[in-house]
Design a protein around this motif. Structure first.
Motif, PDB file in Angstrom:
ATOM      1  N   ASP A  20      10.610 -14.001  -3.126  1.00  0.00           N
ATOM      2  CA  ASP A  20      10.182 -14.011  -1.971  1.00  0.00           C
ATOM      3  C   ASP A  20      10.296 -12.759  -1.265  1.00  0.00           C
ATOM      4  O   ASP A  20      10.458 -12.465  -0.130  1.00  0.00           O
ATOM      5  CB  ASP A  20      11.214 -14.945  -0.766  1.00  0.00           C
ATOM      6  N   LYS A  21      10.437 -11.874  -2.070  1.00  0.00           N
ATOM      7  CA  LYS A  21       9.844 -10.559  -2.261  1.00  0.00           C
ATOM      8  C   LYS A  21       9.208 -10.107  -3.191  1.00  0.00           C
ATOM      9  O   LYS A  21       8.812 -10.315  -4.171  1.00  0.00           O
ATOM     10  CB  LYS A  21      10.882  -9.354  -1.887  1.00  0.00           C
ATOM     11  N   ALA A  22       9.035  -8.091  -2.771  1.00  0.00           N
ATOM     12  CA  ALA A  22       7.852  -7.527  -3.686  1.00  0.00           C
ATOM     13  C   ALA A  22       9.000  -7.225  -4.795  1.00  0.00           C
ATOM     14  O   ALA A  22      10.090  -7.070  -4.142  1.00  0.00           O
ATOM     15  CB  ALA A  22       6.859  -6.471  -3.456  1.00  0.00           C
ATOM     16  N   GLU A  23       8.758  -6.938  -5.828  1.00  0.00           N
ATOM     17  CA  GLU A  23       9.493  -6.868  -6.784  1.00  0.00           C
ATOM     18  C   GLU A  23       8.666  -5.570  -7.773  1.00  0.00           C
ATOM     19  O   GLU A  23       7.198  -5.875  -8.035  1.00  0.00           O
ATOM     20  CB  GLU A  23       9.921  -7.694  -8.323  1.00  0.00           C
ATOM     21  N   SER A  24       9.301  -4.825  -8.173  1.00  0.00           N
ATOM     22  CA  SER A  24       8.417  -3.837  -9.674  1.00  0.00           C
ATOM     23  C   SER A  24       7.412  -4.633 -10.678  1.00  0.00           C
ATOM     24  O   SER A  24       8.245  -5.647 -11.025  1.00  0.00           O
ATOM     25  CB  SER A  24       9.394  -2.761  -9.588  1.00  0.00           C
ATOM     26  N   VAL A  25       5.969  -4.481 -11.231  1.00  0.00           N
ATOM     27  CA  VAL A  25       5.565  -5.379 -12.341  1.00  0.00           C
ATOM     28  C   VAL A  25       6.560  -4.990 -13.601  1.00  0.00           C
ATOM     29  O   VAL A  25       6.137  -5.915 -13.738  1.00  0.00           O
ATOM     30  CB  VAL A  25       4.098  -4.971 -12.534  1.00  0.00           C
ATOM     31  N   ASP A  26       7.639  -4.204 -13.315  1.00  0.00           N
ATOM     32  CA  ASP A  26       8.294  -4.221 -14.705  1.00  0.00           C
ATOM     33  C   ASP A  26       9.158  -5.439 -14.695  1.00  0.00           C
ATOM     34  O   ASP A  26       9.701  -6.307 -15.733  1.00  0.00           O
ATOM     35  CB  ASP A  26       9.046  -3.455 -14.681  1.00  0.00           C
ATOM     36  N   THR A  27       9.711  -5.857 -13.682  1.00  0.00           N
ATOM     37  CA  THR A  27      10.076  -7.251 -13.784  1.00  0.00           C
ATOM     38  C   THR A  27       9.327  -8.211 -14.534  1.00  0.00           C
ATOM     39  O   THR A  27       9.759  -9.750 -15.091  1.00  0.00           O
ATOM     40  CB  THR A  27      11.133  -7.353 -12.268  1.00  0.00           C
TER      41      THR A  27
END
Length: 1185
Positions: free
Chosen positions: A174-181
């Motif tokens: 439930d949060k924004a993450e880096s597109v790397d993940t």
RNA sequence: GCUCAAGUGGCGGAAUUGGUAGACGCGCUGGAUUCAAAAUCCAGUAACUUCGGUUGUGCGGGUUCGAUUCCCGCCUUGAGUACCA
């Protein structure tokens, strides 16, 4: 450009007698002196290192408009300034910055008109703005100023954009993450189990597939997940202006500016996936101290609704248009081009079978026969009575009527048999007389026929080999969102938005013309227009039908512009008995309105409440209430695979591209059409120079005119467009960012000291340093107008949540407490025009008439006149003109009412004095056509203008400029008066005349400190003399009463009442002739947040070398207010009749005794015996009876 | 339509927990001062009144010893929002 308005004064103003200035309140000099002092000593510079607790007070970001300030603008700034100054007195380390949201349309508009670079205009405007702010004496820390158009600032706006691009929203965490993940997930497991907020048209792929995708394909997929992404968005495009218009820039379908046509057009634009944050933006509202109405607006804007999504299969397609559908088309769909019409008829026939038909159907559907039959089914353009699709056997039951149409029936049979059907006919008599024999015949026929499955290879496939089970998602259903799944049995039609993708595919030949015409007519209307018109109901039938998930009945599909493409799925299941709009639509088009509510009358209107509902006529939902039925309906839909529980949000992703020049350029270039981010270390990407600020001839944004606007990936520089080779040098993005980009994070920038702060600033390295962010956290108090309720205040909350997710900041909400200041309205002045028009009675007799004479008449005559009551004045004016002609011999004339309008005319308020008298000469010379006006004045030869409260605006000539007020009365008077007008949050009219009240108060205050010889400064500081004790007790009481009240008022943002309190205090102290330091010195600190200049000046006269700004706020002491007796109101049956002074030490009984014994009480009772006496000690005595 | 505010003298407004309605200011009236004006100071200013009082906080009810304040219904104005399914 700033327009300085001159104030017309009816009387001479202050005489600046140099001798008098020493003792008089010379506000102009005092204010200049202290403003210079504050600037020189950086009195209000905030420090990021302090033992004091922090407090952050912020005003909403101003746009430096060319018109400069009017008295309405500083209202909020004054309030926040008072609070900031108060907090300093209370021992806080206060951050109170100011800056400019300096990108924006007006400067660009001005640039288009004049060719002047918007940066220059903006700079000039800021200068004016700053001068005006300075003269009001605000305690801003200007060393931290920011401007959104400064490359040092927008460098970080670009940086945040890149971070958004490099992020996706993971629903599991439930949060924004880096597109790397995300890429890691794709590489290891594909996308099937990824739970993200993303586009809804993403195909599933495995990890192997992902790895085999081309780089472009991968980028394309990732774009569907990124928090900022490119998408096709519908916009209001104005070809003539070459630009996109906002809803409110369109009036009656044409552009507000210029009146050019506007069309809706799809455009590829940057969007922000704010919808990912819908739930958190909603929940966050619970944690912040904002007004209810503001939270309400945001809640409405987010628009959460809980319900379910239901899929309705589409029942028939016109042949040839069923595109991809032919493969998947269910086998039972055997209708031809006229299906939509025939189905209606078939449905009717099914509902009203003949006796024979009913009897045979009973037999056929029962288990007596293995094969599956359908009744009144469409085959081509025919409705047959019964058909077994698998075997291709048709059974017709003929009544008497068929005796007369044997020929037609023969043809029909031939045609059906050509289509590989076998037709068997029975008469009514046969069926009814010997059903068993008929059945036997049918069974025999069936045995002879091949099943469709076996026939398949023989000929070209005529119908689908498989009869698909219902409810499977075939890609040919209409998805709807509903908050009322409990009413599913009340559906009698479906409505699609005219723009819905399916419309063109399902519309039948016969309905095409009507549907196209309807779509065309709605496309002309702007979304806003469409939405504003509640009364007119419009729509069109598509000819197509959908199948009800439970009853399997066909439901006609309509289009109607009350359904919006952008909301939900762009389609609704229409339940006319439960929704007023559906009800009106059904009534208008004569669609049935089935009632599914028990004991509810729907003959007049729909019953839209969810309360007290008992569902009926609804199969398995019968007898249930809303809650139970909704749950059960979702359960049953899920079983069928035709629906699911769902939460929907109204909040749409925000469009982030603007086809403008004067905004932040995107740090984006394109390789093979895919957007690439420029490495943050090369930021800022500066706005290029263009020779004109207009869109290009090809309709590209203004940046399309830049010659140097390409990105070299080798030198990492912006280079000339000529060099674009699409291998190392690529084109840059031509759009710019919207106004809300820069204003969504500026409050963090202020936390970092400005670059001038001797090496302390980290503004070059970061948007704000970690220590600055953790010290100031968030804005404690935010003041501004309510117009930002759903724009700025929602977007900035979104960005802050994003920055928190990515751990750039540590707070979830930017603004802890927020106050909306009310608008200050203008008091417009009017004169009332009246023209005498005269016409010939006989139109053939053309006698030349003189020009119509125009008069300015008093307001009373005008008010009567518009009602049709013509008073003496009007009649005499008319008579005068009539007799003028009649005397000249023209008798065939009369008064022409149509040529005699009553017209109110705005007068510039600067031409009117405080007694509402107009400067007639000035008015006449104001505009050329006013010269000949004749004024009807009062007995003193004056014309009194009419007054009306309206929004303060240039066009209404009611703008009051603070410059003039400061010059005439001083900034302290302006500050006090703005606060004195009324409650901060309320709208209130400005009336310059009233300022004399607060100005008089300041003069009186000044006098209080200048009671010495020749009005010199004079206070005594020795302890009170014995004889004066009582006097000083009174003074202390006044002081502490004031401390208490002012402190409470500031905490409650009730600034108007504290100004009254100051007036009362000064009135009392003047009456007491108080000149004691112990009273007059602390009084200055109380006043200093409101009237800082005079407070500083008098504070200085007490001998203080330092500014008053951080002097500790006086402490309230209860002891000075303790009273020994109370002047009790004595009331009879709740009505106060007189008062009695009674000691507070007495008991209830003693008080009652005293009151009852009093002669006035006895006189009031007049012999009656009271039933009851109520004594509330310290409050009131009430005698009942 | 919906949501939220708000309706108190000639005007802006006050009354913070139900306890003297109209604080404070503007305006207006009268007076002092002034040759006169401005400025300043003093007095009055909700309405009606037979000068005893009576009525009064948008309207109609209710609760209460007592309601501008709490409850129900309605009216009006303002703001926001909108065929939001």
């Amino acid at each position: 450009m700033c327009i300085t308005q001159l104030i017309w004064r009816s009387s001479p103003v202050f005489e600046k007698d140099p001798k008098a200035s020493k003792m008089n309140y010379d506000f102009n000099n005092i204010e200049q002196k202290w403003q210079d002092y504050w600037a020189k000593n950086q009195t209000f510079k905030a420090s990021n290192h302090s033992d004091k607790p922090k407090y952050y007070v912020l005003d909403m970001f101003p746009y430096p408009s060319g018109a400069g300030l009017h008295v309405g603008h500083p209202l909020g700034y004054i309030a926040s300034d008072i609070y900031a100054r108060y907090k300093r007195h209370k021992g806080f380390n206060v951050l109170h910055p100011q800056g400019y949201d300096s990108f924006g349309l007006p400067a660009e508009q001005y640039a288009i008109q004049t060719g002047q670079h918007p940066a220059i205009t903006t700079e000039t405007n800021i200068k004016t703005y700053r001068r005006q702010l300075d003269q009001i004496g605000f305690s801003f820390d200007w060393s931290r100023e920011v401007r959104t158009s400064d490359p040092n600032y927008y460098k970080w706006t670009q940086w945040i954009f890149i971070e958004l691009f490099e992020s996706w929203y993971n629903l599991e965490t439930d949060k924004a993450e880096s597109v790397d993940t995300l890429i890691t997930k794709f590489t290891s497991e594909g996308n099937a189990d990824v739970k993200a907020v993303c586009d809804d048209d993403i195909a599933t792929f495995s990890s192997e597939e992902w790895q085999q995708f081309s780089s472009e394909k991968q980028q394309e997929i990732l774009l569907k997940y990124r928090l900022t992404y490119l998408a096709e968005t519908e916009v209001n495009w104005c070809p003539a202006l070459g630009t996109v218009l906002a809803n409110d820039e369109i009036v009656n379908g044409v552009s507000e500016r210029g009146g050019h046509p506007v069309v809706r057009k799809k455009m590829t634009q940057w969007s922000m996936r704010i919808s990912a944050y819908a739930e958190r933006l909603l929940q966050g509202l619970e944690t912040i101290d904002w007004t209810e109405s503001l939270k309400e607006s945001q809640k409405n804007w987010i628009g959460k609704s809980v319900g379910s999504e239901v899929k309705f299969p589409i029942l028939s397609f016109p042949q040839g248009e069923a595109k991809a559908g032919s493969d998947n088309r269910p086998g039972y769909m055997t209708g031809g081009n006229n299906s939509h019409l025939l189905l209606e008829r078939a449905k009717e026939m099914r509902a009203n079978p003949t006796q024979a038909e009913a009897a045979l159907w009973e037999c056929l559907r029962s288990k007596k026969i293995e094969a599956k039959f359908r009744q009144q089914h469409l085959i081509g353009d025919f409705i047959v009575d019964f058909v077994c699709l698998d075997k291709g056997l048709i059974i017709e039951v003929d009544g008497k009527i068929h005796e007369n149409q044997i020929e037609e029936d023969q043809k029909r049979t031939e045609r059906l048999e050509n289509d590989f059907y076998k037709v068997v006919r029975f008469s009514n008599e046969e069926v009814l007389g010997n059903t068993d024999a008929v059945l036997k015949t049918i069974i025999a026929e069936l045995e002879q026929l091949e099943s469709v499955k076996d026939k398949k290879h023989e000929s070209e496939q005529h119908w689908s080999e498989q009869v698909l089970p219902l409810g499977k998602d075939l890609g040919w259903d209409i998805a709807v969102f509903t908050t009322r799944p409990d009413t599913i049995f009340g559906v009698s039609f479906m409505t699609l938005a005219p723009e819905h993708d399916l419309v063109s595919q399902i519309v039948t030949e016969g309905q095409k013309a009507e549907v196209d015409a309807y779509i065309k007519s709605t496309a002309k209307r702007s979304e806003r227009e469409r939405m504003a018109d509640v009364k007119s109901i419009s729509g069109a039938f598509t000819g197509a039908y959908a199948e009800h998930p439970f009853t399997k009945e066909p439901i006609p599909i309509w289009i109607g512009d009350y359904v919006l493409a952008g909301y939900g799925t762009g389609a609704v299941m229409s339940v006319p008995c439960g929704d007023q709009r559906d009800y009106d639509f059904a009534k208008h088009f004569g669609i049935p309105i089935p009632n599914i509510f028990d004991k509810v009358d729907i003959s007049e209107a729909a019953y839209s409440s969810k309360d007290n509902v008992v569902i009926t006529n609804s199969d398995f939902l019968n007898g249930m209430n809303y809650k139970k039925a909704a749950k059960r309906a979702i359960f049953e839909l899920e079983k069928l695979g035709q629906g699911t529980g769902k939460t929907n949000y109204r909040l749409r992703d925000a469009v982030f591209s603007r086809q403008r020049y004067w905004g932040e350029p995107f740090p984006v270039y394109y390789v093979n059409g895919m957007p690439q981010m420029i490495d943050p270390k090369h930021l800022p990407i500066r706005l290029p120079e263009v020779e004109k600020y207009l869109p290009t001839e090809e309709g590209e944004p203004p940046l399309g005119r830049a010659d140097v606007w390409a990105w070299c990936t080798e030198t990492n520089q912006v280079v000339s467009n000529d060099q674009v080779n699409d291998t190392t040098i690529f084109s840059l993005e031509l759009n710019t960012m919207p106004g809300w980009a820069g204003s969504s994070w500026y409050f963090f920038r202020y936390m970092e000291p400005g670059l001038s702060a001797d090496g302390e600033s980290k503004r070059e390295e970061t948007f704000a340093s970690e220590e600055a962010l953790s010290y100031w956290e968030n804005v404690d108090l935010y003041i501004g107008g309510s117009e930002h309720a759903t724009g700025h205040l929602l977007y900035s909350r979104f960005w802050v949540k994003f920055l928190k997710d990515r751990e750039f900041v540590s707070i979830e909400e930017p603004f802890k407490k927020l106050i909306n200041q009310g608008m200050i309205l203008g008091t417009s002045a009017f004169v009332y025009g009246f023209s005498v028009g005269i016409k010939n009675i006989n139109p053939k007799l053309e006698v030349p008439l003189n020009k119509i004479q125009r008069y300015i008449i008093p307001r009373e005559s005008y008010l009567k006149g518009i009602e049709g009551n013509y008073d003496e004045l009007i009649l005499s004016l008319v008579e005068k003109h009539l007799s003028h002609y009649k005397d000249a011999g023209n008798v065939n004339i009369e008064w022409d009412l149509e040529l005699s309008p009553f017209v109110p005319i705005h007068v510039d308020v600067t031409m009117v004095n405080s007694s509402n008298e107009l400067d007639i000469d000035k008015f006449k010379s104001w505009q050329e056509n006013f010269k000949t006006l004749q004024f009807v004045t009062n007995e003193n030869g004056k014309y009194i203008v009419g007054r009306e409260v309206e929004k303060m605006s240039k066009s209404k000539y009611n703008v009051v400029n603070p410059d003039a007020i400061c010059e005439q009365y001083g900034a302290d008077s302006l500050r006090l008066y703005e606060m004195f007008l009324g409650p901060l949050e309320q709208a209130k009219p400005w009336n310059t005349a009233g300022i004399t009240g607060v100005h008089g108060f300041l003069k009186k205050l000044w006098k209080l400190y200048h009671q010495g010889e020749n009005a010199s400064f004079s206070v005594i500081s020795s302890p009170p003399l014995e004889g004066l004790e009582e006097v000083s007790a009174e003074a202390f009481k006044t002081l502490h009463k004031t401390i208490k009240k002012v402190e409470e008022d500031i905490e409650n943002f009730s600034f108007n009442t504290s100004v009254s309190t100051f007036m009362i205090a000064v009135n009392e102290l003047t009456a007491q002739k108080c000149n004691h330091k112990d009273i007059l010195e602390p009084l200055l600190i109380l006043l200093s947040p409101y009237a800082p200049h005079i407070a500083e000046e008098l504070w200085n006269k007490f001998g203080h070398a330092e500014s008053i700004s951080t002097a500790p706020f006086p402490k309230f002491e209860e002891q000075y207010l303790v009273e020994s007796s109370k002047n009790y109101p004595i009331s009879f049956n709740g009505k106060t009749r007189f008062t009695l002074e009674i000691p507070l030490s007495l008991t209830k009984e003693e008080v009652e005794k005293i009151v009852m014994a009093h002669e006035k009480t006895q006189a009031q009772l007049d012999g009656r015996v009271p039933k009851k006496v109520i004594v509330v000690p310290g409050k009131i005595v009430n005698i009942v009876g």
